[in-house]
Design a protein around this motif. Sequence first.
Motif, PDB file in Angstrom:
ATOM      1  N   THR A  22       0.804  -1.231   0.000  1.00  0.00           N
ATOM      2  CA  THR A  22       0.000   0.000   0.000  1.00  0.00           C
ATOM      3  C   THR A  22       0.836   1.280   0.000  1.00  0.00           C
ATOM      4  N   ALA A  23       2.160   1.172   0.116  1.00  0.00           N
ATOM      5  CA  ALA A  23       3.001   2.374   0.245  1.00  0.00           C
ATOM      6  C   ALA A  23       2.861   3.298  -0.954  1.00  0.00           C
ATOM      7  N   THR A  24       2.887   2.723  -2.160  1.00  0.00           N
ATOM      8  CA  THR A  24       2.800   3.560  -3.358  1.00  0.00           C
ATOM      9  C   THR A  24       1.453   4.272  -3.440  1.00  0.00           C
ATOM     10  N   ALA A  25       0.384   3.537  -3.172  1.00  0.00           N
ATOM     11  CA  ALA A  25      -0.951   4.144  -3.234  1.00  0.00           C
ATOM     12  C   ALA A  25      -1.124   5.208  -2.161  1.00  0.00           C
ATOM     13  N   LEU A  26      -0.627   4.931  -0.953  1.00  0.00           N
ATOM     14  CA  LEU A  26      -0.756   5.914   0.120  1.00  0.00           C
ATOM     15  C   LEU A  26       0.088   7.145  -0.174  1.00  0.00           C
ATOM     16  N   ALA A  27       1.287   6.934  -0.729  1.00  0.00           N
ATOM     17  CA  ALA A  27       2.141   8.066  -1.092  1.00  0.00           C
ATOM     18  C   ALA A  27       1.441   8.976  -2.080  1.00  0.00           C
ATOM     19  N   SER A  70       7.896  12.469   4.712  1.00  0.00           N
ATOM     20  CA  SER A  70       8.637  11.854   5.807  1.00  0.00           C
ATOM     21  C   SER A  70       8.043  10.512   6.221  1.00  0.00           C
ATOM     22  N   ILE A  71       6.725  10.410   6.317  1.00  0.00           N
ATOM     23  CA  ILE A  71       6.099   9.164   6.767  1.00  0.00           C
ATOM     24  C   ILE A  71       6.303   8.049   5.743  1.00  0.00           C
ATOM     25  N   VAL A  72       6.079   8.359   4.479  1.00  0.00           N
ATOM     26  CA  VAL A  72       6.247   7.334   3.457  1.00  0.00           C
ATOM     27  C   VAL A  72       7.722   6.967   3.304  1.00  0.00           C
ATOM     28  N   THR A  73       8.623   7.966   3.374  1.00  0.00           N
ATOM     29  CA  THR A  73      10.050   7.679   3.292  1.00  0.00           C
ATOM     30  C   THR A  73      10.489   6.768   4.427  1.00  0.00           C
ATOM     31  N   PHE A  74       9.997   7.026   5.622  1.00  0.00           N
ATOM     32  CA  PHE A  74      10.318   6.183   6.769  1.00  0.00           C
ATOM     33  C   PHE A  74       9.894   4.741   6.506  1.00  0.00           C
ATOM     34  N   ALA A  75       8.681   4.557   6.006  1.00  0.00           N
ATOM     35  CA  ALA A  75       8.179   3.202   5.737  1.00  0.00           C
ATOM     36  C   ALA A  75       9.018   2.504   4.675  1.00  0.00           C
ATOM     37  N   VAL A  76       9.346   3.214   3.602  1.00  0.00           N
ATOM     38  CA  VAL A  76      10.121   2.612   2.516  1.00  0.00           C
ATOM     39  C   VAL A  76      11.513   2.231   2.993  1.00  0.00           C
TER      40      VAL A  76
END
Length: 385
Positions: A22-27, A70-76
Amino acid sequence: MTETPSSVSLLSDAAQPIVAATATALAARMPEISVAFYQRLFDAHPELLDGMFSRANQATGRQASALASSIVTFAVLMLDGDHPIDLVRRIAHRHASLGVSPQQYAVVYEHLFAAIAADLGDAATDAVVAAWTEVYWLFADLLVAEESRLHNSQPNPAFWAEWRVADSTLASSTVRSMTFTPTDDTPIADALPGQYVSVRVPAADGLRQVRQYSLLSPGQVRRIAVKRDDGGEVSPVLHGLQPGAIVEISNPYGELTLDESDRPLVLATAGIGCTPALGFLEGLTAAGSDRRVMVLHADRSHDQWALRSEVANNVQQLKNGTLHTWLDGRRMRLEDVQLPENPVVVMCGPLGFMKSLRDQAVAAGIADEDVRYEMFGPDVWLKSV
């Protein structure tokens, strides 16, 4: 904060595949989610706009963009098996300079995840929300721990202290150099070359607003350069202050500081971005450094180059210092100079300038991790992480 070689194990086995899927979609949705989040947050807690969040960054969307990145970068980073230490440190220094408290992370969580649920609708299943909740609190816990470490390392517990304007002089047609002296005996923190302070003043309507300014001198001196933005809420106030006026200033923070290596140092700046470079130069000259230092600066004109005499004087005092300039609209090109071998490059200036320079540096064979930067305000780039 304890460093670990990998952080993917921090995420549970259940969360990892969901976050990956889901990271790409959430980003893609996070810019819109962030805007809705801040609207919810300030509707519920308008007091956070008084001395904490910048109304200007809210209006331009920079704060929302930085949060999303920042949030998505942290997850990735976690999914890639990289420990997000650089990301955590950069944000923690900014939060520490603003006086962010651990309790505020719970407030942010409440309104951020309400915005996520509203935006994603049926796609925000219990499993998706649980997985990203895990990401959020891992990120928040690392930030809280690092911010606590930063606060505890200071010689005083104060988020803010009152300082008096001692001197305010024009450094160019749009920039003022301002020096402050303490109003009481609160212990003063030693600033490292390259660090900044937050300055808090009342805006025209009385609501306090905060901006970060690089310190022009390391140590216990508090001297900054303020470029006037006629549409801004802080710089016109600071430009109008007379000696004797009182402002609130934080302890010094900032993870982009002068390293202790003897590798050649390239300081590449544009416009008011010369201010952290001057802090570096002041530290090097005070130490009598024989390190090779190449200063590169671009500006609209010689007259609009603030602090040019101080930069030039510091370079002249260095045994192995050189200065190169691009003025009158000329674009800085690294191919115009002979770069030293194996340098550390430190950049500060407009985002477009830094992106261009980073690409030039990498094309010239400089490792990406050796290209560092400072950005005024929310970091919407996160290049180094």
